[in-house]
Design a protein around this motif. Structure first.
Motif, mmCIF file in Angstrom:
data_model
loop_
_atom_site.group_PDB
_atom_site.id
_atom_site.type_symbol
_atom_site.label_atom_id
_atom_site.label_comp_id
_atom_site.label_asym_id
_atom_site.label_seq_id
_atom_site.Cartn_x
_atom_site.Cartn_y
_atom_site.Cartn_z
ATOM 1 N N MET A 9 0.835 -1.220 -0.087
ATOM 2 C CA MET A 9 -0.088 0.052 0.034
ATOM 3 C C MET A 9 0.971 1.247 -0.053
ATOM 4 O O MET A 9 1.848 1.426 0.715
ATOM 5 C CB MET A 9 -0.762 -0.155 1.314
ATOM 6 C CG MET A 9 -1.676 1.168 1.151
ATOM 7 S SD MET A 9 -3.242 0.940 2.669
ATOM 8 C CE MET A 9 -3.802 -0.442 2.468
ATOM 9 N N ARG A 29 0.390 10.279 7.910
ATOM 10 C CA ARG A 29 0.115 9.632 6.592
ATOM 11 C C ARG A 29 -1.169 9.164 6.127
ATOM 12 O O ARG A 29 -1.880 8.886 7.198
ATOM 13 C CB ARG A 29 1.259 8.803 6.243
ATOM 14 C CG ARG A 29 1.302 7.481 7.052
ATOM 15 C CD ARG A 29 2.471 6.322 6.881
ATOM 16 N NE ARG A 29 2.099 5.378 7.746
ATOM 17 C CZ ARG A 29 2.516 4.240 7.341
ATOM 18 N NH1 ARG A 29 3.447 3.995 6.178
ATOM 19 N NH2 ARG A 29 2.355 3.030 7.987
ATOM 20 N N VAL A 30 -1.487 9.187 4.952
ATOM 21 C CA VAL A 30 -2.836 8.395 4.583
ATOM 22 C C VAL A 30 -2.425 7.563 3.487
ATOM 23 O O VAL A 30 -1.563 7.794 2.330
ATOM 24 C CB VAL A 30 -3.707 9.782 4.247
ATOM 25 C CG1 VAL A 30 -3.188 10.441 3.094
ATOM 26 C CG2 VAL A 30 -5.100 9.150 3.822
ATOM 27 N N PRO A 31 -3.104 6.510 3.348
ATOM 28 C CA PRO A 31 -3.254 5.490 2.255
ATOM 29 C C PRO A 31 -3.563 6.438 1.021
ATOM 30 O O PRO A 31 -4.497 7.148 0.823
ATOM 31 C CB PRO A 31 -4.053 4.351 2.323
ATOM 32 C CG PRO A 31 -4.423 4.599 4.084
ATOM 33 C CD PRO A 31 -4.164 5.867 4.293
ATOM 34 N N MET A 32 -2.815 6.034 -0.230
ATOM 35 C CA MET A 32 -3.272 6.827 -1.513
ATOM 36 C C MET A 32 -4.544 6.408 -1.832
ATOM 37 O O MET A 32 -5.580 7.142 -2.458
ATOM 38 C CB MET A 32 -2.109 6.515 -2.324
ATOM 39 C CG MET A 32 -2.508 6.920 -3.824
ATOM 40 S SD MET A 32 -2.043 8.907 -4.083
ATOM 41 C CE MET A 32 -0.268 8.788 -4.256
ATOM 42 N N SER A 83 2.408 11.170 2.923
ATOM 43 C CA SER A 83 2.967 12.078 4.219
ATOM 44 C C SER A 83 1.918 13.295 4.211
ATOM 45 O O SER A 83 1.829 14.061 3.186
ATOM 46 C CB SER A 83 4.345 11.960 4.293
ATOM 47 O OG SER A 83 4.686 13.229 3.349
ATOM 48 N N LYS A 127 -6.177 12.415 -5.900
ATOM 49 C CA LYS A 127 -4.728 11.496 -6.353
ATOM 50 C C LYS A 127 -4.189 12.079 -7.738
ATOM 51 O O LYS A 127 -2.873 12.161 -7.746
ATOM 52 C CB LYS A 127 -5.424 10.320 -6.753
ATOM 53 C CG LYS A 127 -5.697 9.114 -5.819
ATOM 54 C CD LYS A 127 -6.497 7.943 -6.377
ATOM 55 C CE LYS A 127 -6.879 7.117 -5.352
ATOM 56 N NZ LYS A 127 -7.531 5.969 -5.854
ATOM 57 N N ALA A 140 -2.990 12.687 12.156
ATOM 58 C CA ALA A 140 -2.395 11.415 11.203
ATOM 59 C C ALA A 140 -0.897 12.070 10.571
ATOM 60 O O ALA A 140 -1.100 13.399 9.960
ATOM 61 C CB ALA A 140 -3.278 10.835 10.312
ATOM 62 N N PHE A 143 1.430 5.258 0.577
ATOM 63 C CA PHE A 143 0.967 6.239 1.504
ATOM 64 C C PHE A 143 1.555 7.740 1.039
ATOM 65 O O PHE A 143 2.513 7.709 0.455
ATOM 66 C CB PHE A 143 1.499 6.025 2.935
ATOM 67 C CG PHE A 143 0.792 5.014 3.516
ATOM 68 C CD1 PHE A 143 -0.314 5.276 4.388
ATOM 69 C CD2 PHE A 143 1.543 3.542 3.501
ATOM 70 C CE1 PHE A 143 -0.824 3.793 4.923
ATOM 71 C CE2 PHE A 143 0.977 2.257 4.256
ATOM 72 C CZ PHE A 143 -0.452 2.699 5.136
#
Length: 72
Positions: free
Chosen positions: A1, A50-53, A5, A61, A48, A3
């Motif tokens: 996965m 970082r976040v999942p793309m 930042s 995106k 948070a 991520f």
């Protein structure tokens, strides 16, 4: 996965704002910066880093991918 930042999101927002500054009395953000503003704000509120793309919507995106492509 993959991520993204919070630092990359902030840098991307600043990059897109530099490319297309806010305009009008309302100071509307350009579409790219606006698309990244919501996930950025949510990350700040949630603490948070970082976040999942894959949780970003399509506009976010494309904006982050466009920034990362030219920044690396």
């Amino acid at each position: 996965m993959v991520f993204v930042s919070i630092q990359d999101l902030e840098a991307a927002i600043n990059y897109w704002r530099g490319q297309s500054p806010a305009v009008g009395e309302e100071l509307h953000l350009c579409p790219e910066a606006a698309a990244l503003a919501k996930p950025y704000a949510l990350m700040i509120v949630q603490g948070a880093q970082r976040v999942p793309m894959d949780v970003l919507d399509e506009a976010a995106k494309l904006a982050i991918q466009g920034y990362l492509k030219i920044s690396k």
